[in-house]
Design a protein around this motif. Structure first.
Motif, short mmCIF file in Angstrom:
data_model
loop_
_atom_site.label_atom_id
_atom_site.label_comp_id
_atom_site.label_asym_id
_atom_site.label_seq_id
_atom_site.Cartn_x
_atom_site.Cartn_y
_atom_site.Cartn_z
N ASP A 98 -57.04 2.83 -10.10
CA ASP A 98 -57.02 4.26 -10.43
C ASP A 98 -55.74 4.61 -11.18
O ASP A 98 -54.68 4.04 -10.93
CB ASP A 98 -57.08 5.10 -9.15
N MET A 99 -55.84 5.57 -12.08
CA MET A 99 -54.66 6.21 -12.63
C MET A 99 -54.16 7.22 -11.59
O MET A 99 -54.87 7.55 -10.64
CB MET A 99 -54.96 6.89 -13.96
N PHE A 100 -52.94 7.73 -11.79
CA PHE A 100 -52.42 8.65 -10.80
C PHE A 100 -51.42 9.61 -11.46
O PHE A 100 -50.85 9.33 -12.51
CB PHE A 100 -51.73 7.91 -9.64
N THR A 101 -51.26 10.78 -10.84
CA THR A 101 -50.27 11.76 -11.26
C THR A 101 -49.14 11.80 -10.24
O THR A 101 -49.31 11.40 -9.09
CB THR A 101 -50.88 13.16 -11.39
N VAL A 102 -47.99 12.31 -10.68
CA VAL A 102 -46.83 12.43 -9.78
C VAL A 102 -46.24 13.82 -9.97
O VAL A 102 -46.05 14.29 -11.09
CB VAL A 102 -45.75 11.36 -10.08
N THR A 103 -45.96 14.48 -8.84
CA THR A 103 -45.23 15.75 -8.85
C THR A 103 -43.95 15.57 -8.04
O THR A 103 -43.99 15.04 -6.94
CB THR A 103 -46.07 16.90 -8.23
N ARG A 104 -42.82 15.97 -8.62
CA ARG A 104 -41.52 15.85 -7.97
C ARG A 104 -41.05 17.23 -7.55
O ARG A 104 -41.12 18.19 -8.32
CB ARG A 104 -40.50 15.23 -8.92
N SER A 105 -40.58 17.35 -6.30
CA SER A 105 -40.04 18.61 -5.79
C SER A 105 -38.75 18.32 -5.05
O SER A 105 -38.44 17.17 -4.73
CB SER A 105 -41.04 19.29 -4.84
N TYR A 106 -38.00 19.38 -4.79
CA TYR A 106 -36.79 19.25 -3.99
C TYR A 106 -36.83 20.29 -2.89
O TYR A 106 -36.99 21.49 -3.15
CB TYR A 106 -35.54 19.43 -4.85
N ALA A 159 -62.50 11.28 -9.25
CA ALA A 159 -63.25 12.51 -9.03
C ALA A 159 -63.94 12.54 -7.68
O ALA A 159 -64.11 13.61 -7.09
CB ALA A 159 -64.29 12.70 -10.15
N THR A 160 -64.32 11.40 -7.14
CA THR A 160 -65.10 11.38 -5.89
C THR A 160 -64.33 10.85 -4.70
O THR A 160 -64.72 11.09 -3.57
CB THR A 160 -66.37 10.55 -6.07
N ALA A 161 -63.23 10.12 -4.95
CA ALA A 161 -62.48 9.54 -3.83
C ALA A 161 -61.00 9.53 -4.13
O ALA A 161 -60.36 8.48 -4.21
CB ALA A 161 -62.99 8.13 -3.52
N PRO A 162 -60.39 10.71 -4.32
CA PRO A 162 -58.95 10.74 -4.58
C PRO A 162 -58.15 10.37 -3.34
O PRO A 162 -58.60 10.55 -2.20
CB PRO A 162 -58.69 12.19 -5.00
N ARG A 163 -56.95 9.86 -3.57
CA ARG A 163 -56.02 9.54 -2.49
C ARG A 163 -54.66 10.12 -2.84
O ARG A 163 -54.30 10.21 -4.00
CB ARG A 163 -55.90 8.02 -2.30
N ASN A 177 -33.08 6.79 -3.49
CA ASN A 177 -33.01 5.37 -3.81
C ASN A 177 -34.40 4.89 -4.19
O ASN A 177 -35.41 5.41 -3.73
CB ASN A 177 -32.50 4.57 -2.61
N SER A 178 -34.45 3.85 -5.01
CA SER A 178 -35.74 3.26 -5.37
C SER A 178 -36.44 2.79 -4.11
O SER A 178 -35.85 2.15 -3.25
CB SER A 178 -35.53 2.08 -6.33
N SER A 179 -37.71 3.10 -4.00
CA SER A 179 -38.46 2.69 -2.82
C SER A 179 -39.94 2.58 -3.18
O SER A 179 -40.41 3.27 -4.08
CB SER A 179 -38.29 3.70 -1.68
N PRO A 180 -40.67 1.70 -2.50
CA PRO A 180 -42.10 1.58 -2.79
C PRO A 180 -42.89 2.76 -2.23
O PRO A 180 -42.56 3.30 -1.18
CB PRO A 180 -42.49 0.27 -2.10
N VAL A 181 -43.93 3.16 -2.95
CA VAL A 181 -44.82 4.24 -2.54
C VAL A 181 -46.21 3.64 -2.48
O VAL A 181 -46.74 3.19 -3.49
CB VAL A 181 -44.78 5.42 -3.53
N GLU A 182 -46.82 3.63 -1.30
CA GLU A 182 -48.08 2.90 -1.12
C GLU A 182 -49.22 3.85 -0.77
O GLU A 182 -49.15 4.59 0.22
CB GLU A 182 -47.93 1.84 -0.04
N PHE A 183 -50.27 3.83 -1.59
CA PHE A 183 -51.48 4.59 -1.30
C PHE A 183 -52.26 3.91 -0.18
O PHE A 183 -52.21 2.68 -0.02
CB PHE A 183 -52.37 4.69 -2.54
N GLY A 184 -53.01 4.73 0.56
CA GLY A 184 -53.92 4.17 1.54
C GLY A 184 -55.19 3.68 0.88
O GLY A 184 -55.41 3.85 -0.32
N GLY A 200 -56.74 10.37 2.37
CA GLY A 200 -57.87 9.90 1.59
C GLY A 200 -58.97 10.94 1.62
O GLY A 200 -59.18 11.59 2.65
N SER A 201 -59.64 11.15 0.51
CA SER A 201 -60.65 12.20 0.43
C SER A 201 -61.96 11.65 -0.14
O SER A 201 -61.97 10.63 -0.83
CB SER A 201 -60.17 13.37 -0.45
#
Length: 838
Positions: A643-651, A697-701, A711-718, A830-831
């Protein structure tokens, strides 16, 4: 021998043809019976490429007393071939002429016979033939050669060579020339780098820091098309003669930005025979670094180095090179510099836990934590917001430690409700007040499980509010009552049950149902006013920074806006009431997203009035600048599953959610460079927030991660959520049921929403935690049956025969043990999305 010439430009040739016919009645004199004329061509045949030219010599031999002039004509020329004679008529005594043949580029290959006719007065004409073989022209092409391919260059020196471009088949296009493979600090350039000529010059300059050795380079010549030619080159770097051994009194030094370093003694143990003044320098300087040697140059063997770092210098460890040059000799040594930003003294407060509940007449205890930054002095603490009948004791009320105890006591006279209690801290030398809030729910003193759900935002006042025990049985409507901050609903729920509210949404009616335990509903009620405060509007402008490329992102109190490149003014709507922080980010919008930041301004502890105009956010680069450079780090995203993915950054600041700062459009690259708030602007309790969502469209995570130090860290989808079963339980009135099985990845909570997106929309959402279902391995959420519920309007329900979008979302904790945002926490969801028509 026939001379063949390549055509390089159009030629204007006079082609002579024999006259065909009489001369208007004149009669040629009878030829002299004794005179003769003979003709020959040398060579008599040749091959010429199409698009080229050649020549031959035509010779006449006069005899029998004939000595007159001779004229020529050329016959039998094929189309596209032109012939020209150096002289169309040979005067008496001249016996030869040159014939030039020009073959056009379009002439077909083949063999052609050409006849040259010679005529003289009183003699019979003479002829000779020439056999022309036309061969195809070679295709347009080019080749490249070098005057030399091996370069031996000493450190700090340079060399050059000629680049020859051979053009073939009439090729006359531009040729680009460039060199690849050059190591760091070696400059290899061709001048000109694009040429329509046949010669250019390659220059190679070797920096003084380049390690001696052999380096392969490649010269590439290319034209605007598929043709490309390469030449392999070899660069041999030889060392400069050594000046001796260079040593430092300290090979590593720590420097604080804007504060000069301690002196570093630099010594040279000269090599034998090395004399003269020694000149010292520093190389590999990052931006913002500077250094001065005293003395420099020197006839002695030592000097003193002092480093200075401006605010532009990067934070971290950098390796510099100290060099000494004496005449034609040089030596180097390494210096490790660890730079840091001066962080002013500060402290922050937090309360653990920050949500609690008591029955009126009882008390509770929490802990107030003090996070210190370059600060060890005493902090004085106090509690504000206490209603009548409630007392708070801080033990001790002032401390130079890291925590104090906060004991809350209530009398039975305290009315049930949610009370935000604020602990404030002050200290000598620290400007302003630091604060943290405890959301304390006071229940009725009878012990009957009374709960008060208070609404502070008028936009969220329910049309209807009801409760029931369990998931069946009668609903009880709860009447609203006025409160100090809005309205409240008081009810009893001493076992698992349901709380429902109907809101008048922007485009229709929204029904929300909480399947909850008594403990959970206390937390839900406590968060209502904290998360949904009234809002206000503020405005301002950006100066000195925005241009045709740069824009800005402004966030405060949960609201944000973008100023496009070239703009300046901004208006923020939806800023939450109360003390908050505001951040302005200067950067470059790219391809519909705002993700590249250059500078950041943060203003803390502000509480502007509605309609307030903020002081200008000035990004000018000067001595008293308000801004800092952002921090950046690479984050790796795992388990994308294609899957492609989007990223939103907040503080998120300790004063509340500041808001989103950057959005990254759909991408498939698993490593993304993100920007964050630099250490100089951070306070204890602040968190960077990252929300990544797969485009499915049918199973976003989704994965939501929190990070303090960026710090750099891994981000893992379920994994993909197992598809639930969605059915119509009843069609009149409409009730829809969703059910599924708890999974190891998504075992914390589940939510279901049903949306009928019509002009007057209807929506229903239901949530439940794992605790609500107890030990069951399955879950089931069904639209409640509100039939007979007092005051409930059936027009609020989902409508039959209308296509309904359903979304089921399950939640799990990917890392960490608490769903409360904290450094290192990752929350995964997961949806599954689909449609059904009841």
């Amino acid at each position: 021998m026939l001379r063949v010439r390549r055509l390089v430009a159009p030629l204007a040739l006079s082609i002579l043809f024999a006259a065909c016919g009489g001369d208007g009645g004149a009669t040629d004199p009878d030829p002299d019976p004794t005179g003769t004329l003979a003709l020959s061509i040398s060579p008599s045949s040749s091959s010429i490429e199409a698009g080229s030219s050649g020549s031959a010599v035509v010779t006449v031999t006069r005899g029998g007393g004939f000595a007159g002039s001779v004229s020529f004509t050329v016959e039998g020329l094929p189309n596209g071939v032109a012939a020209a004679l150096s002289s169309a008529t040979l005067a008496a005594g001249v016996s030869s002429a040159e014939i030039d043949l020009v073959v056009g580029a379009a002439v077909a290959a083949g063999t052609y016979t050409i006849t040259v006719r010679a005529s003289g007065s009183g003699v019979d004409p003479a002829t000779a033939t020439f056999t022309l073989t036309v061969t195809p022209a070679p295709p347009a092409d080019f080749d490249v050669e070098m005057s030399q391919t091996t370069f031996t260059i000493e450190q700090g020196d340079s060399a050059s060579a000629s680049v020859l471009v051979e053009r073939i088949g009439g090729f006359d296009g531009d040729v680009g020339l460039f060199v690849t493979g050059a190591p760091t600090n070696v400059r290899a350039r061709v001048n000109p780098n694009t040429t329509a000529d046949t010669i250019a010059e390659l220059g190679i300059a070797v920096g003084i820091m380049v390690e001696p050795g052999t380096y392969p380079l490649v010269l590439t010549a290319s034209e605007n098309g598929p043709r490309e030619r390469t030449v392999d080159l070899t660069l041999i770097v030889t060392p400069k003669p050594s000046a001796g051994t260079l040593t430092l009194s300290s090979s590593s030094v720590a420097v604080t930005k804007t504060i000069p370093s301690d002196p570093i003694v630099v010594r040279l143990d000269r090599a034998q025979g090395v004399t003269g003044e020694a000149e010292f320098s520093i190389e590999s300087f990052p931006t913002g670094f500077s250094g001065a040697f005293t003395p420099n140059p020197t006839s002695g063997d030592s000097t003193v180095l002092v480093l200075e770092l401006s605010t532009l210098a990067p934070t971290g460890t950098n390796s510099l090179v100290v060099r000494v040059t004496v005449g034609e000799t040089t030596s180097t040594t390494a210096l490790q510099v660890t730079s840091s930003t001066f962080v002013p003294p500060d402290f922050g407060l937090s309360i653990a836990p920050d949500v609690a509940s008591v029955a009126a007449g009882t008390g509770t205890s929490v802990q107030v934590n003090i996070a210190r930054t370059n600060f060890t002095d005493s902090v004085a603490l106090s509690v504000v917001g206490l209603p009548a009948g409630m007392t708070a004791t801080l033990t001790p009320p002032a401390t130079d430690g890291a925590a104090v105890a906060l004991d809350i006591a209530t009398t039975v006279a305290v009315a049930p409700g949610v009370y935000p209690l604020t602990v404030e801290g002050t200290a000598d030398g620290i400007t302003g007040t630091r604060s943290a809030t405890l959301s304390l729910t006071v229940n009725a003193p009878t012990g009957g499980g009374n709960i008060q759900w208070q609404f502070c935002d008028p936009a969220r006042y329910p049309l209807w509010f009801g409760v029931r025990t369990g998931t069946s049985g009668a609903w009880t409507r709860v009447a609203s009552e006025a409160s100090a901050d809005g309205i409240a609903f008081t009810f009893a729920l001493d076992q698992a049950g349901q709380v429902a509210m109907v809101l008048d949404g922007a485009s229709g009616v929204d029904i929300t149902v909480f399947n909850t335990t008594p403990q959970e509903v206390l937390g839900l009620a406590a968060r209502e006013c904290a998360d949904n405060r009234p809002t206000k509007t503020i405005s301002g402008r950006i100066v000195n920074g925005i241009n045709g490329l740069r824009g800005a992102s402004i966030v405060a109190g949960g609201a944000g806006t973008i100023i496009p490149a070239g703009g300046s003014d901004f208006t923020l709507t939806g800023v939450k009431e109360g003390t908050t922080d505001i951040i302005a980010y200067l950067g470059v919008p790219e391809n519909g997203e705002f993700r590249q930041f250059d500078r950041i301004i943060m203003r803390r502890d502000i509480d502007p009035a509605d309609g307030a105009v903020m002081a200008d956010f000035d990004f000018a680069m000067d001595d008293d600048q308000e801004w800092l450079f952002p921090q950046s780090a690479n984050f790796t995203f795992r388990n994308l599953g294609g899957d492609m993915f989007t990223v939103t950054r907040s503080y998120l600041t300790a004063n509340g959610n500041v808001g989103p700062i950057a959005f990254y459009q759909p991408r498939s690259d698993s490593v993304v460079g993100l920007y964050g708030v630099p250490e100089g602007f951070r306070r204890p309790g602040d968190l960077h927030q990252l929300v990544a969502t797969t485009v499915n469209a049918t199973a976003p995570r989704t994965v939501t991660g929190y990070n303090t130090n960026f710090n750099s860290s891994p981000v893992e989808f379920g994994p993909l959520l197992d598809a639930p079963t969605v059915t119509v339980a009843n069609s009149s009135p409409v009730r829809i049921r969703a059910e599924g099985t708890w999974s190891a990845s998504y075992g914390s909570a589940v939510g279901v929403s049903f949306l009928q997106a019509t002009a007057d929309s209807r929506s229903l959402s239901m949530t439940a935690s794992r605790d609500f279902f107890g030990a069951s391995g399955t879950w089931e959420l069904e639209s409640p049956d509100f039939a007979g519920a007092p005051g409930f309007d059936s027009n609020w329900l989902l409508r039959p025969g209308v296509a309904t979008t359903h979304a089921v979302t399950a939640t799990g904790i990917g890392q960490g043990v608490s769903i409360t945002p904290a450094d290192g926490t990752q929350i995964i969801t997961g949806s599954r999305v689909g449609t059904i028509t009841p």
